[in-house]
Design an enzyme around this catalytic site. Structure first.
Site, PDB file in Angstrom:
ATOM      1  N   SER A  25       0.784  -1.237   0.000  1.00  0.00           N
ATOM      2  CA  SER A  25       0.000   0.000   0.000  1.00  0.00           C
ATOM      3  C   SER A  25       0.815   1.285   0.000  1.00  0.00           C
ATOM      4  O   SER A  25       0.244   2.372  -0.119  1.00  0.00           O
ATOM      5  CB  SER A  25      -0.965   0.009   1.191  1.00  0.00           C
ATOM      6  OG  SER A  25      -2.051  -0.849   0.945  1.00  0.00           O
ATOM      7  N   LYS A  60       0.186   3.799  -2.786  1.00  0.00           N
ATOM      8  CA  LYS A  60      -0.843   4.836  -2.747  1.00  0.00           C
ATOM      9  C   LYS A  60      -0.248   6.235  -2.670  1.00  0.00           C
ATOM     10  O   LYS A  60      -0.927   7.226  -2.977  1.00  0.00           O
ATOM     11  CB  LYS A  60      -1.785   4.594  -1.566  1.00  0.00           C
ATOM     12  CG  LYS A  60      -2.641   3.336  -1.684  1.00  0.00           C
ATOM     13  CD  LYS A  60      -3.557   3.180  -0.478  1.00  0.00           C
ATOM     14  CE  LYS A  60      -4.498   1.994  -0.608  1.00  0.00           C
ATOM     15  NZ  LYS A  60      -3.813   0.691  -0.504  1.00  0.00           N
ATOM     16  N   SER A  87      -5.579   3.488   4.410  1.00  0.00           N
ATOM     17  CA  SER A  87      -5.100   2.613   3.335  1.00  0.00           C
ATOM     18  C   SER A  87      -6.263   1.996   2.580  1.00  0.00           C
ATOM     19  O   SER A  87      -6.348   0.781   2.411  1.00  0.00           O
ATOM     20  CB  SER A  87      -4.193   1.515   3.910  1.00  0.00           C
ATOM     21  OG  SER A  87      -3.373   0.968   2.907  1.00  0.00           O
TER      22      SER A  87
END
Length: 463
Positions: A116, A119, A292
């Site tokens: 993640s 991102k 997240s």
């Protein structure tokens, strides 16, 4: 999303202090750890010891005369770099933000699964292309024979909550307002058609694992959905058909829950009955980073694709994000398959992550022509405080980073990553990225990564 236990009372003032400090500084997972998305918590501090911990250093630092020393960083990280929790391989980079000098590099240019932390690229790209104030619209239009068409343009946070109910996302546009507009127009609906034609390609990435959708962290990605792909604001597991679920919620809000719901495309020139708009992109970015949120990430990635004239698909979004990040002076490579980092085959280097964070930190002031990167930094979770770091930095030597480390987490099976910003003890700002992609224990890897970041916070790395 569930509502967690309340934190210790009497800390609200501390939260305000941190919020102000974050603004002043520009800061503004699991299938056995498949995603790192926790439920949101009230913004109340964990401990009084955090009070003032994010205040700007009082000692004036002159970057030209007090650069960070690579030897000092190496010495500070020598012991935490040997932690068994990191597994057999760690990709790592640390940058002195003021000078841009790389002061630690361990295989940082070799791409690895970022989970993640990817991102961060999505956040930078959408703030650059759409801008912080852009709002995503959702409309209802009139079809033939009493057909009501719900037309989405990619707002993942539109809520099906009734006016008295709490939405899954703060500031979300409400489907109930669209229902009210239909009723006010005197329309007697005979059926609901959901138009998600703003997005193309498969709704579930072929690069994702087969059991990622539906889960608490993954949904099909459709241009029309409610509450992050949930069939109800309080649902834990997200939906494999969030577009049809949104249509069913609209029918229920109209008082006709048995209306047929199907997919289709709005007639050209159809009469618009009502339109609502999402919270600003800056808010969506913060929600994506703090918790997240994979679904928000994929929808924002498609916004980037739209602005660059690319297909609003997984492939188009990844290509658009890469192209946008390159315009910012950061090389993301060619290994990203989605906008969220959920695909096990995603590849990104620790160097790209650290470079991006260093760039963001130096361009966060809002100079003319610069994106509002302060919104990105403000959205990063804070150690022992918020988001996906709210329950970390609370034990052992990692406690030294509580309230100081601001970072994006990343967790997949066998992968733990952490990328963020922290001031060392002398006040120097460091950008760091750590990827442990051969971890055998998620808790062990997370603890080891936290100790690395905390060691930077306690290091007097400049001289």
């Amino acid at each position: 999303m569930s509502h967690p236990r309340a934190r210790t009372a009497g800390r609200v003032a501390t939260v305000m202090a941190v919020a102000l400090a974050c603004a002043a500084l520009g800061y503004g997972e699991t299938r056995a750890a498949r995603t790192d998305e926790p439920a949101p918590r009230p913004a109340v501090a964990r401990a009084a010891a955090l009070a003032g911990s994010t205040q700007a250093p009082t000692t004036a630092i002159t970057p030209a005369t007090l650069p960070v020393q690579a030897a000092a960083v190496a010495a500070a990280l020598r012991t935490p770099l040997t932690a068994t929790g990191l597994g057999s391989r760690l990709r790592a980079e640390v940058i002195d933000v003021a000078t841009g000098a790389v002061v630690l590099n361990r295989g940082a240019t070799t791409a690895a699964a970022p989970a993640s932390t990817a991102k961060l690229l999505t956040a930078a790209a959408v703030l650059t292309t759409r801008g912080p104030d852009f709002r995503i619209r959702t409309s209802v239009v009139l079809g033939s024979g009493g057909t009501v068409v719900l037309v989405g343009h990619g707002d993942p946070t539109l809520t099906g909550a009734r006016a008295t109910q709490r939405p899954a996302y703060t500031g979300a546009a409400r489907l109930s307002d669209l229902a009210a507009a239909i009723t006010h127009a005197g329309v007697r609906p005979t059926r609901i058609v959901v138009d998600s034609s703003a997005f193309g390609g498969p709704a579930v990435s072929p690069a994702w694992d087969s059991d990622d959708v539906p889960t608490e962290y993954g949904a099909a990605i459709t241009a029309t959905m409610t509450d992050g792909g949930r069939a109800a604001p309080s649902a834990v597991v997200r939906s494999a058909n969030p577009d049809l679920a949104a249509g069913a919620e609209l029918a229920a809000l109209l008082g006709h829950p048995k209306l047929p719901v199907s997919r289709g495309v709005a007639p050209t020139g159809a009469r618009v009955l009502g339109t609502v708009r999402s919270a600003p992109v800056s808010t969506l970015v913060a929600q994506m980073l703090m918790y997240s949120d994979n679904v928000i990430a994929e929808c924002l990635g498609r916004q980037v694709a739209m602005t660059r004239g690319l297909p609003a698909t997984f492939t188009g979004a990844a290509a658009a994000i890469r192209a946008t990040v390159r315009t910012l002076g950061v090389d993301p490579g060619a290994g990203m398959r989605d906008a969220s980092g959920l695909a096990p085959t995603d590849r990104l280097s620790a160097s790209a992550l650290a470079d991006l964070l260093a760039m963001v930190a130096t361009r966060r002031s809002g100079s003319p022509g610069d994106p509002a990167f302060g919104d990105l930094v403000a959205g990063l979770p804070v150690g022992a405080w918020s988001g996906s770091l709210q329950d970390r930095y609370v034990a052992g030597s990692a406690r030294a980073g509580a309230g100081l480390v601001r970072a994006k987490t990343g967790t997949l099976t066998g992968v733990s990553a952490l990328a963020g910003l922290v001031h060392d003890r002398s006040g120097r700002l460091l950008a760091f990225a750590f990827i442990a992609d051969r971890a055998t224990s998620t808790p062990g890897a997370q603890a080891a990564l936290d100790e690395l970041a905390a060691a930077l916070a306690t290091c007097t790395c400049s001289s």
